[in-house]
Design a protein around this motif. Structure first.
Motif, PDB file in Angstrom:
ATOM      1  N   LYS A 106       0.842  -1.204   0.000  1.00  0.00           N
ATOM      2  CA  LYS A 106       0.000   0.000   0.000  1.00  0.00           C
ATOM      3  C   LYS A 106       0.881   1.259   0.000  1.00  0.00           C
ATOM      4  O   LYS A 106       2.094   1.171   0.255  1.00  0.00           O
ATOM      5  CB  LYS A 106      -0.922  -0.045   1.217  1.00  0.00           C
ATOM      6  CG  LYS A 106      -1.954  -1.197   1.155  1.00  0.00           C
ATOM      7  CD  LYS A 106      -2.811  -1.233   2.416  1.00  0.00           C
ATOM      8  CE  LYS A 106      -3.898  -2.297   2.321  1.00  0.00           C
ATOM      9  NZ  LYS A 106      -4.749  -2.315   3.534  1.00  0.00           N
ATOM     10  N   ARG A 150      -1.999 -14.710   3.466  1.00  0.00           N
ATOM     11  CA  ARG A 150      -2.693 -14.008   4.561  1.00  0.00           C
ATOM     12  C   ARG A 150      -1.925 -14.199   5.873  1.00  0.00           C
ATOM     13  O   ARG A 150      -1.835 -13.277   6.679  1.00  0.00           O
ATOM     14  CB  ARG A 150      -4.120 -14.535   4.729  1.00  0.00           C
ATOM     15  CG  ARG A 150      -5.042 -14.228   3.576  1.00  0.00           C
ATOM     16  CD  ARG A 150      -5.494 -12.798   3.540  1.00  0.00           C
ATOM     17  NE  ARG A 150      -6.391 -12.438   4.617  1.00  0.00           N
ATOM     18  CZ  ARG A 150      -7.026 -11.277   4.708  1.00  0.00           C
ATOM     19  NH1 ARG A 150      -6.870 -10.352   3.769  1.00  0.00           N
ATOM     20  NH2 ARG A 150      -7.805 -11.014   5.721  1.00  0.00           N
ATOM     21  N   THR A 181      -5.609  -8.250  10.115  1.00  0.00           N
ATOM     22  CA  THR A 181      -5.923  -6.918   9.584  1.00  0.00           C
ATOM     23  C   THR A 181      -5.493  -5.821  10.554  1.00  0.00           C
ATOM     24  O   THR A 181      -4.887  -4.827  10.149  1.00  0.00           O
ATOM     25  CB  THR A 181      -7.443  -6.824   9.321  1.00  0.00           C
ATOM     26  OG1 THR A 181      -7.803  -7.892   8.446  1.00  0.00           O
ATOM     27  CG2 THR A 181      -7.831  -5.492   8.709  1.00  0.00           C
ATOM     28  N   ASN A 190      -1.884  -0.128   7.341  1.00  0.00           N
ATOM     29  CA  ASN A 190      -1.352  -1.473   7.611  1.00  0.00           C
ATOM     30  C   ASN A 190      -0.511  -2.055   6.476  1.00  0.00           C
ATOM     31  O   ASN A 190      -0.381  -3.264   6.344  1.00  0.00           O
ATOM     32  CB  ASN A 190      -2.468  -2.417   8.074  1.00  0.00           C
ATOM     33  CG  ASN A 190      -3.542  -2.621   7.039  1.00  0.00           C
ATOM     34  OD1 ASN A 190      -3.493  -2.000   5.975  1.00  0.00           O
ATOM     35  ND2 ASN A 190      -4.497  -3.483   7.315  1.00  0.00           N
TER      36      ASN A 190
HETATM   37  P1  ADP Z   1      -7.843  -7.097   4.994  1.00  0.00           P
HETATM   38  O1  ADP Z   1      -7.083  -6.004   4.307  1.00  0.00           O
HETATM   39  O2  ADP Z   1      -6.999  -7.742   6.074  1.00  0.00           O
HETATM   40  O3  ADP Z   1      -8.447  -8.089   4.047  1.00  0.00           O
HETATM   41  P2  ADP Z   1     -10.491  -5.895   5.349  1.00  0.00           P
HETATM   42  O4  ADP Z   1     -10.860  -6.414   3.998  1.00  0.00           O
HETATM   43  O5  ADP Z   1     -11.418  -6.124   6.473  1.00  0.00           O
HETATM   44  O6  ADP Z   1      -9.048  -6.441   5.806  1.00  0.00           O
HETATM   45  O7  ADP Z   1     -10.263  -4.323   5.274  1.00  0.00           O
HETATM   46  C1  ADP Z   1      -9.582  -3.752   4.190  1.00  0.00           C
HETATM   47  C2  ADP Z   1      -8.681  -2.659   4.680  1.00  0.00           C
HETATM   48  O8  ADP Z   1      -9.491  -1.622   5.238  1.00  0.00           O
HETATM   49  C3  ADP Z   1      -7.737  -3.057   5.803  1.00  0.00           C
HETATM   50  O9  ADP Z   1      -6.546  -3.678   5.356  1.00  0.00           O
HETATM   51  C4  ADP Z   1      -7.451  -1.712   6.437  1.00  0.00           C
HETATM   52  O10 ADP Z   1      -6.465  -0.972   5.686  1.00  0.00           O
HETATM   53  C5  ADP Z   1      -8.786  -0.991   6.294  1.00  0.00           C
HETATM   54  N1  ADP Z   1      -9.570  -1.112   7.521  1.00  0.00           N
HETATM   55  C6  ADP Z   1     -10.186  -2.214   7.999  1.00  0.00           C
HETATM   56  N2  ADP Z   1     -10.808  -1.954   9.173  1.00  0.00           N
HETATM   57  C7  ADP Z   1     -10.581  -0.640   9.432  1.00  0.00           C
HETATM   58  C8  ADP Z   1     -10.956   0.257  10.482  1.00  0.00           C
HETATM   59  N3  ADP Z   1     -11.693  -0.174  11.502  1.00  0.00           N
HETATM   60  N4  ADP Z   1     -10.530   1.529  10.407  1.00  0.00           N
HETATM   61  C9  ADP Z   1      -9.786   1.964   9.375  1.00  0.00           C
HETATM   62  N5  ADP Z   1      -9.396   1.191   8.340  1.00  0.00           N
HETATM   63  C10 ADP Z   1      -9.786  -0.098   8.370  1.00  0.00           C
END
Ligand code: ADP
Length: 169
Positions: A29, A105, A111, A132
């Motif tokens: 990212k 993953r 996450t 992240n």
């Molecule tokens: P992942 O990226 O692990 O698959 P998700 O699909 O749930 O997780 O979420 C996508 C992205 O959205 C996350 O990687 C993170 O950057 C962002 N995100 C998720 N939850 C939050 C939150 N509560 N507040 C801010 N950003 C979030």
């Protein structure tokens, strides 16, 4: 016809699952790119034995990112997420190997960085869920959709690794 197309997609997913040609979409990212983490992130996948079959730097449009994150469109953080992802260059990649979606993953970590174990990318390199540093597809089917969204077929290179017989039984 629609049912036939759906069947073919499901068949394609099944063909890839468990095989050494399973593919996942991994992205560094904008925060990860700016913080110089492309190399360390690539190394973790390379060292594990996975094969890089596509890579490019992209500044994605908000429209593109809204498609990528369409499943999250009703979340309160959706707008911020799309702005963050559009704020700079992303390193988009396709990695290949047995169980690469699931293992990818695990390499990324949970996450929320506060829940990701040390030793994972997120567990080692970040603090906030909204910064992240990396993305990885969460299922074989979403991996195929994401790869199709981010890459043209011609950008994916098929090559045989000289390490293959040392990595797979
Ligand atoms: P992942 O990226 O692990 O698959 P998700 O699909 O749930 O997780 O979420 C996508 C992205 O959205 C996350 O990687 C993170 O950057 C962002 N995100 C998720 N939850 C939050 C939150 N509560 N507040 C801010 N950003 C979030």
């Amino acid at each position: 016809d629609r049912a036939r197309i759906k069947d073919n997609i499901a068949k394609g997913v099944l063909d890839k699952m468990g095989g050494i040609n399973e593919q996942t979409f991994i992205a560094v990212k904008p925060d990860g790119v700016q913080r110089g983490l492309i190399g360390p992130i690539i190394s973790r996948f390379e060292n594990r034995g996975f094969k890089l079959v596509a890579i490019k730097m992209v500044v994605a449009s908000k429209e593109h990112l809204e498609k990528h994150y369409s499943d999250l469109s009703d979340k309160p953080f959706f707008g911020g997420l799309v702005s963050y992802m559009a704020s700079g260059a992303i390193c988009a990649m396709v990695w290949e190997g047995r169980d690469v979606v699931k293992t990818g993953r695990a390499i990324l970590g949970a996450t929320k960085p506060s829940e990701s174990s040390p030793g994972t990318i997120r567990g080692d390199y970040c603090i906030d869920v909204g910064r992240n540093v990396c993305h990885g597809s969460d299922a074989v089917e979403s991996a195929q959709k994401e790869i199709a969204l981010w890459f043209d077929k011609s950008e994916i290179t098929s090559w045989k690794s000289a390490q293959q017989s040392w990595i797979y039984e």
